[in-house]
Design an enzyme around this catalytic site. Structure first.
Site, PDB file in Angstrom:
ATOM      1  N   ASP A 137      38.619  39.075  47.214  1.00  0.00           N
ATOM      2  CA  ASP A 137      38.532  40.478  47.590  1.00  0.00           C
ATOM      3  C   ASP A 137      37.884  40.586  48.970  1.00  0.00           C
ATOM      4  OD1 ASP A 137      38.190  43.467  47.255  1.00  0.00           O
ATOM      5  OD2 ASP A 137      38.779  42.951  45.212  1.00  0.00           O
ATOM      6  N   HIS A 216      35.171  47.440  48.259  1.00  0.00           N
ATOM      7  CA  HIS A 216      36.132  47.125  47.212  1.00  0.00           C
ATOM      8  C   HIS A 216      35.743  45.869  46.441  1.00  0.00           C
ATOM      9  CE1 HIS A 216      40.107  46.033  45.509  1.00  0.00           C
ATOM     10  NE2 HIS A 216      40.430  47.306  45.658  1.00  0.00           N
ATOM     11  N   SER A 550      43.408  48.020  41.066  1.00  0.00           N
ATOM     12  CA  SER A 550      42.320  47.139  41.503  1.00  0.00           C
ATOM     13  C   SER A 550      41.141  47.201  40.550  1.00  0.00           C
ATOM     14  CB  SER A 550      41.832  47.553  42.897  1.00  0.00           C
ATOM     15  OG  SER A 550      42.663  47.070  43.907  1.00  0.00           O
TER      16      SER A 550
END
Length: 777
Positions: A137, A216, A550
């Site tokens: 990520d 994220h 996600s």
């Protein structure tokens, strides 16, 4: 040296020499990044390693970026077209593909999955202790409470990874929770040579290290394996105890995605190579194509890297993508990857739009600033007489004279939802109503807007616009924010954005595999940016609430860690099977799950086998296992030749003389494809499945069939008896379309659906059945 080996060496050196000095300058000299797949068995014995083979002659001249030697054999390099053409002529080169940019697929969820303290899977797996989850990520913000190593035991001795230091990231940022961290940037940097979004790192918005400048990666890592964090919330929303699915699992961070630049295939493949060598047990990758289009497996580094991991016993979960509700939008389709869609949970953040005519319309928001307190403001819609960009509230599209002091209706699409609110705020607006279009329907997600703002569904948006049109200059509205509500029904609902089937590469394999919580998920957040991610957002929060596949992917990654801890001998396929065959298809009203964009009943094209149900997955009774040979036979069955398959598997293969059917991969779902025209009175297809007993030693399972409409399904035998010596049993499923009974009448999704379930009185092992005809694809 043997003469043959010496001649091969001379051939290879002369080939390299021709690349370095002999390539004609008249060819296309634009430099691009390519990934080159090499037959590792062709290495001349004079070179001690593949590293020496690749680099002894041409490292500097060809600008090699990454060397791959675990899940993949070869290298990535910056090449001109003439260099590439020369390389492809060499017999040791199996394939090449151009580096591509990928996109990120962007509390209460553990309880919603059936996890409870001191009992069930959490207790029996010791909360995932000692299982290592590799997260691919944007990095991690290690100081968050979610990543404390308090009371964790020593780092597992099998761990061979490193804590790579860099800008604002030291060896002290790793601990017994974050056992390792790496970053991969060479592909990103090389992309700047072709005018792409990458290139040199902008150190004002990014860290050249594993530290997360985007948020994220911190969010997904803590969703999978965050420790308990008491009194957690996002500006008061979703208050409670935040925790990941596997709170004691260890984290290995692989930063492959970069702020505002995305993720490049060459870096992702390098991360797979490193993670497998490092000793991870699970890989979580919330990354994929941003257009809903999937490449063949042999041209897809995520598929290739995942195969290399799964073939070594590492579970890989990936997000399905956010291009729903359009059909055939699901990505990450390889049958060795567990592909995860998104559903809602029973928690919401409601906000109401109250119109001047007294009508109240429901929406959602995470706005936490100064409230409107019931004051009515003029309401305007720039799309009524303005341009398309004005209706979408794009940058510099709004006339301050038109919106100042007013609540503005903005259409969703083309720019980030929170960015539209910023445009309204800069133009002097006091609030925003964000209206879905027909494509997103009634699906809502909360956003931490910078001004009072509320998202509404397509129908509500149309009603508000109609009110503005009828009331003209007298239209007014206000927005009331109602905080956090728990116990929402129905839940789960398939998220409108969650990518849908059928599988666009091989519809014989149902994708997505299952869904998990992916809407309004609270998890840890970076300290580098505010909750909106906008440069102008000066707020800083320890936690943030995000939505996307996600967010659903790390739920399954954490679930895999728990199952791996409880059953260390289970293969990746067995773990996925346990999740799929115990998944539920009913919501908390005990009715069939619906899908968010239309409110209609959802199908396996939306949710795969169903919604993750960890309360049952620990003890599934039976599993459908798969080996590397099974996957190779599948690749042969879909028409790949041995050389192409070697690009994926690394090993030379021989396809069987008799071509097998791809539908007979021992998958926990069944997808039956029939010709578009069936001239005979009936047409049948036969499927074989093999079940492995992982429950009580002596067990008798009986089948229950729910046939799709217009289809006859027969299972033989109808009973399977397992003993200590008989742990595996095979059965045959015959699916028949009867033309004499009107043939197949397909629904809106182009298919009809059913299921088969095996039960011993304690366990129910369910597999969805999808039946369709070829002309629907």
């Amino acid at each position: 040296m043997a003469p043959v080996q010496f001649n091969r060496l001379l051939l290879f050196i002369s080939f390299l020499f021709s690349i370095i000095i002999g390539a004609p300058a008249t060819a296309d000299q634009t430099t691009k990044t390519y990934i080159i797949r090499i037959d590792r068995f062709a290495k001349p014995s004079i070179f001690p390693t593949h590293y020496h083979w690749y680099t002894s002659e041409f490292t500097d001249s060809l600008s090699i970026l990454h060397l791959y030697d675990t899940v993949f054999h070869g290298f990535s390099a910056s090449l001109t077209k003439s260099n590439l053409d020369s390389i492809l002529q060499h017999p040791s080169v199996l394939a090449s593909f151009e580096d591509r940019r990928r996109n990120l697929h962007t509390t209460r969820s553990p309880q919603f999955l059936g996890l409870r303290n001191q009992k069930g899977l959490w207790s029996e797996s010791d909360y995932g202790s000692d299982v290592i989850i590799g997260v691919f990520d944007t990095g991690i913000w290690p100081e968050r409470r979610s990543f404390s190593d308090l009371n964790l035991g020593p780092v597992p001795s099998r761990w061979k990874g490193v804590c790579q230091t860099g800008v604002k990231f030291t060896a002290m940022n790793c601990n017994r929770k974050i056992v390792g961290a790496r970053f991969f940037v060479k592909g990103h940097q090389a992309s700047g040579q072709i005018g792409g979004p990458g290139g040199a790192i902008n150190e004002t918005i990014e860290f050249l290290s594993p530290r997360d400048a985007d948020g994220h990666g911190t969010h997904t890592a803590s969703t999978a394996a965050g420790r308990y964090a008491f009194q957690a919330s996002m500006s008061g929303y979703a208050a409670g105890i935040a925790k990941g699915v596997a709170p004691k699992a260890r984290l290995a961070i692989y930063k492959v995605c970069w702020n505002q630049a995305g993720c490049f295939d060459s870096d992702i493949l390098a991360a797979f190579d490193a993670a497998v060598n490092d000793g991870v047990d699970v890989i979580s990758i919330s990354i994929g194509g941003g257009d809903g289009i999937s490449s063949p497996y042999y041209l897809d580094p995520i598929a290739i890297g995942s195969y290399g991991a799964v073939s070594r016993g590492i579970f890989v979960s990936s997000s399905a993508g956010n291009d729903g509700p359009s059909g055939m939008s699901v990505t990450n389709l390889a049958p060795w990857i567990t592909t995860v869609g998104a559903g809602t949970i029973d928690r919401n953040f409601p906000a109401d739009v109250i119109l001047g005519n007294g009508r109240k319309l429901s929406g959602a928001s995470l706005y936490a600033g100064e409230l409107l307190n019931g004051k009515m403001y003029p309401l305007v819609y720039p799309g009524k007489s303005g341009t398309l960009s004005a209706s979408l509230c794009m940058e510099n599209s709004l006339d301050p004279n038109f919106v100042k002091g007013k609540i503005v209706i903005c259409d969703r699409g083309s720019s980030p939802r929170v960015a539209k609110g910023l445009v309204v705020k800069k133009a002097g607006g006091v609030g925003m109503i964000l209206a879905n279009g027909a494509s997103t329907g009634e699906g809502l997600v909360g956003d931490a807007h910078l001004l009072p703002a509320c998202a509404v569904g397509s129908d509500e948006g149309d009603a508000i616009k109609a009110y503005v049109a009828s009331a003209s200059s007298t239209a007014t509205a206000t927005i009331n924010f109602r905080g956090t509500i728990v116990g929402i029904k129905p839940a789960p609902v398939v998220a409108s954005f969650s990518a849908r089937g059928p599988n666009g590469l091989n519809p014989e394999i149902l994708k997505p595999d299952l869904i998990a919580p992916g809407v309004n998920i609270l998890a840890a957040w970076t300290g580098a940016v505010g909750p909106t991610g906008l440069d102008s957002d000066s707020r800083r929060t320890e936690f943030n609430i995000l939505s996307g596949t996600s967010m659903s992917c790390p739920h399954v990654s954490g679930a895999a860690a728990l199952l791996k801890s409880a059953h260390p001998d289970w293969s990746p396929a067995a773990i996925r099977s346990a999740m799929m065959t115990t998944a539920f298809v009913l919501d908390n009203r005990f009715k069939n799950m619906t899908e968010e964009s239309t409110g209609k009943q959802s199908t396996p094209y939306d949710f795969g086998a169903g919604h993750l149900n960890l309360g049952q997955a620990m003890d599934p009774g039976l599993v459908y296992d798969l080996t590397n040979d099974n996957y190779v036979n599948f690749l042969c069955s879909v028409g790949y030749n041995p050389k192409t398959i070697q690009v994926i598997t690394r090993w030379p293969v021989n396809c069987p003389a008799r071509k097998q059917s791809p539908e007979n991969l021992n998958y926990p779902s069944i997808s039956a494809l029939f010709p578009s025209q069936i001239g005979a009175a009936s047409w049948s297809k036969t499927f074989i499945r093999t079940a492995t007993n992982v429950g009580e030693t002596n067990a008798v399972y009986r089948v229950k069939v729910e046939s799709p409409a217009g289809v006859t399904v027969v299972v033989k035998p109808g009973k399977m008896v397992f003993t200590e010596k008989m742990k595996k049993q095979s059965y045959v499923v015959k699916v028949t379309i009867e033309n004499s009974k009107g043939g197949l009448v397909l629904g809106d999704s182009g298919a009809v659906f059913g299921s088969i379930s095996w039960s011993d009185g304690k366990h129910v092992v369910r597999s969805p059945i999808v039946v369709t005809q070829m002309d629907t694809f």
